[in-house]
Design a protein around this motif. Structure first.
Motif, PDB file in Angstrom:
ATOM      1  N   ASN A  90      -5.383   2.683   5.854  1.00  0.00           N
ATOM      2  CA  ASN A  90      -5.733   1.273   5.082  1.00  0.00           C
ATOM      3  C   ASN A  90      -5.186   1.427   3.550  1.00  0.00           C
ATOM      4  O   ASN A  90      -4.871   2.242   3.155  1.00  0.00           O
ATOM      5  CB  ASN A  90      -7.375   1.158   5.178  1.00  0.00           C
ATOM      6  CG  ASN A  90      -8.093   2.052   4.717  1.00  0.00           C
ATOM      7  OD1 ASN A  90      -7.578   2.524   3.420  1.00  0.00           O
ATOM      8  ND2 ASN A  90      -9.180   2.584   5.460  1.00  0.00           N
ATOM      9  N   VAL A  91      -5.340   0.132   2.964  1.00  0.00           N
ATOM     10  CA  VAL A  91      -5.033   0.036   1.787  1.00  0.00           C
ATOM     11  C   VAL A  91      -5.574   0.893   0.695  1.00  0.00           C
ATOM     12  O   VAL A  91      -4.961   1.538  -0.136  1.00  0.00           O
ATOM     13  CB  VAL A  91      -4.861  -1.401   1.148  1.00  0.00           C
ATOM     14  CG1 VAL A  91      -4.595  -1.502  -0.301  1.00  0.00           C
ATOM     15  CG2 VAL A  91      -4.112  -2.247   1.930  1.00  0.00           C
ATOM     16  N   ASP A  92      -6.783   1.256   0.807  1.00  0.00           N
ATOM     17  CA  ASP A  92      -7.612   2.129  -0.189  1.00  0.00           C
ATOM     18  C   ASP A  92      -7.074   3.289  -0.036  1.00  0.00           C
ATOM     19  O   ASP A  92      -6.941   4.339  -0.951  1.00  0.00           O
ATOM     20  CB  ASP A  92      -9.308   2.038   0.208  1.00  0.00           C
ATOM     21  CG  ASP A  92      -9.737   0.764  -0.321  1.00  0.00           C
ATOM     22  OD1 ASP A  92      -9.208   0.095  -0.984  1.00  0.00           O
ATOM     23  OD2 ASP A  92     -10.718   0.441   0.310  1.00  0.00           O
ATOM     24  N   MET A  93      -7.128   4.089   1.569  1.00  0.00           N
ATOM     25  CA  MET A  93      -6.304   5.263   1.467  1.00  0.00           C
ATOM     26  C   MET A  93      -5.205   5.524   0.903  1.00  0.00           C
ATOM     27  O   MET A  93      -4.850   6.522   0.257  1.00  0.00           O
ATOM     28  CB  MET A  93      -6.215   5.579   3.088  1.00  0.00           C
ATOM     29  CG  MET A  93      -7.682   5.940   3.784  1.00  0.00           C
ATOM     30  SD  MET A  93      -7.101   6.516   5.549  1.00  0.00           S
ATOM     31  CE  MET A  93      -8.830   6.734   6.043  1.00  0.00           C
ATOM     32  N   ALA A  94      -4.250   4.490   1.329  1.00  0.00           N
ATOM     33  CA  ALA A  94      -2.855   4.672   0.697  1.00  0.00           C
ATOM     34  C   ALA A  94      -2.991   4.602  -0.894  1.00  0.00           C
ATOM     35  O   ALA A  94      -2.314   5.432  -1.413  1.00  0.00           O
ATOM     36  CB  ALA A  94      -2.086   3.343   0.954  1.00  0.00           C
ATOM     37  N   VAL A  95      -3.488   3.848  -1.569  1.00  0.00           N
ATOM     38  CA  VAL A  95      -3.677   3.855  -2.841  1.00  0.00           C
ATOM     39  C   VAL A  95      -4.138   5.204  -3.516  1.00  0.00           C
ATOM     40  O   VAL A  95      -3.728   5.593  -4.543  1.00  0.00           O
ATOM     41  CB  VAL A  95      -4.571   2.495  -3.445  1.00  0.00           C
ATOM     42  CG1 VAL A  95      -4.816   2.553  -5.091  1.00  0.00           C
ATOM     43  CG2 VAL A  95      -4.035   1.469  -3.280  1.00  0.00           C
ATOM     44  N   THR A  96      -5.269   5.708  -2.854  1.00  0.00           N
ATOM     45  CA  THR A  96      -5.749   6.914  -3.278  1.00  0.00           C
ATOM     46  C   THR A  96      -4.960   8.065  -3.103  1.00  0.00           C
ATOM     47  O   THR A  96      -4.734   8.733  -4.145  1.00  0.00           O
ATOM     48  CB  THR A  96      -7.013   7.375  -2.407  1.00  0.00           C
ATOM     49  OG1 THR A  96      -7.957   6.332  -2.752  1.00  0.00           O
ATOM     50  CG2 THR A  96      -7.541   8.726  -2.919  1.00  0.00           C
ATOM     51  N   ALA A  97      -4.082   8.175  -2.116  1.00  0.00           N
ATOM     52  CA  ALA A  97      -3.093   9.226  -1.759  1.00  0.00           C
ATOM     53  C   ALA A  97      -2.113   9.179  -2.736  1.00  0.00           C
ATOM     54  O   ALA A  97      -1.635  10.111  -3.447  1.00  0.00           O
ATOM     55  CB  ALA A  97      -2.499   8.972  -0.551  1.00  0.00           C
ATOM     56  N   LEU A  98      -1.521   7.804  -3.058  1.00  0.00           N
ATOM     57  CA  LEU A  98      -0.528   7.622  -4.088  1.00  0.00           C
ATOM     58  C   LEU A  98      -0.911   7.855  -5.526  1.00  0.00           C
ATOM     59  O   LEU A  98      -0.186   8.453  -6.237  1.00  0.00           O
ATOM     60  CB  LEU A  98       0.004   6.165  -4.017  1.00  0.00           C
ATOM     61  CG  LEU A  98       0.619   5.815  -2.574  1.00  0.00           C
ATOM     62  CD1 LEU A  98       1.122   4.527  -2.138  1.00  0.00           C
ATOM     63  CD2 LEU A  98       2.019   6.928  -2.195  1.00  0.00           C
ATOM     64  N   THR A  99      -2.006   7.422  -5.870  1.00  0.00           N
ATOM     65  CA  THR A  99      -2.515   7.551  -6.978  1.00  0.00           C
ATOM     66  C   THR A  99      -2.776   9.225  -7.444  1.00  0.00           C
ATOM     67  O   THR A  99      -2.401   9.632  -8.672  1.00  0.00           O
ATOM     68  CB  THR A  99      -4.052   7.013  -7.262  1.00  0.00           C
ATOM     69  OG1 THR A  99      -3.861   5.704  -7.375  1.00  0.00           O
ATOM     70  CG2 THR A  99      -4.524   7.202  -8.633  1.00  0.00           C
TER      71      THR A  99
END
Length: 211
Positions: A90-99
């Motif tokens: 999901n978007v939150d997971m992706a943002v966290t991983a990339l951040t």
């Protein structure tokens, strides 16, 4: 086999044995070395400091999640490019991983070639990082071999001082500065002032030019 990857390993962490086997077969089919782990702790316990490669890790796993494992990488002194994969992205997971520094976030099912391309990119980045570290270490060793006076002469020369100005600053004669400068340039294995300035910037002795 790609000769540039023979000393690198793709570390795969996924709790699903079928996924692990599939990824291992896929990556080995293009000549890559692969090691698989069912959870992050198994990887942490078996990783050898300095190992080169990249990490392909599932986001959702029992126990320690991929996101939490990613946070712990610095604690174990692991600095590998990370590729996150997930069947429940999901978007939150992706943002966290990339951040947190992941190179990319790929949702399952994914195209085999897409993953292979991302892995090759990660291995290239890791190889370049290791080369830069080795180069920096060699520069530091050369600098450490200088005498105290040679380091002083280097610092003044890269600031733009002439031999005479450096001599005046240090309270010694110009010929002595010229001798120290010649020895310093030989030890640092440079032939020009421009090369010396670049090394001084890398060492943090002077700041890079702006403008």
């Amino acid at each position: 086999m790609n000769s540039t990857n023979h000393d690198q390993t793709v570390f795969v962490i996924d709790d699903d044995p079928d996924v692990r086997d599939s990824l291992q077969w896929l990556l080995e089919s293009v000549g890559l070395t692969v090691r698989t782990f069912e959870d992050a702790m198994a990887f942490f316990e078996n990783y050898r400091p300095g190992d080169s490669g990249c990490l392909v890790m599932d986001v959702r796993m029992p126990g320690m999640s991929g996101i939490n494992a990613q946070k712990k990488l610095p604690e174990y002194r692991i600095d590998l490019p990370v590729i996150m994969i997930s069947a429940h992205g999901n978007v939150d997971m992706a943002v966290t991983a990339l951040t947190q520094g992941a190179l990319t976030f790929i949702e399952k099912p994914f195209d085999d070639q897409v993953l292979i391309d991302h892995v090759h990119n990660a291995l290239t980045l890791d190889r370049e990082r290791h080369q830069k570290q080795r180069s920096q270490s060699q520069i530091q060793q050369r600098y450490d071999s200088l005498t105290r006076r040679e380091k002083q002469v280097l610092a003044l020369i890269v600031q733009g001082m002439s031999n005479q100005e450096a001599a005046d600053d240090l309270g010694i004669n110009r010929k002595t500065v010229e001798g120290h400068r010649a020895h310093m340039m030989t030890k640092m294995t440079v032939d020009s002032l421009a090369e010396l300035v670049q090394i001084a910037i890398a060492l943090g002795i002077v700041e890079g030019y702006t403008g």
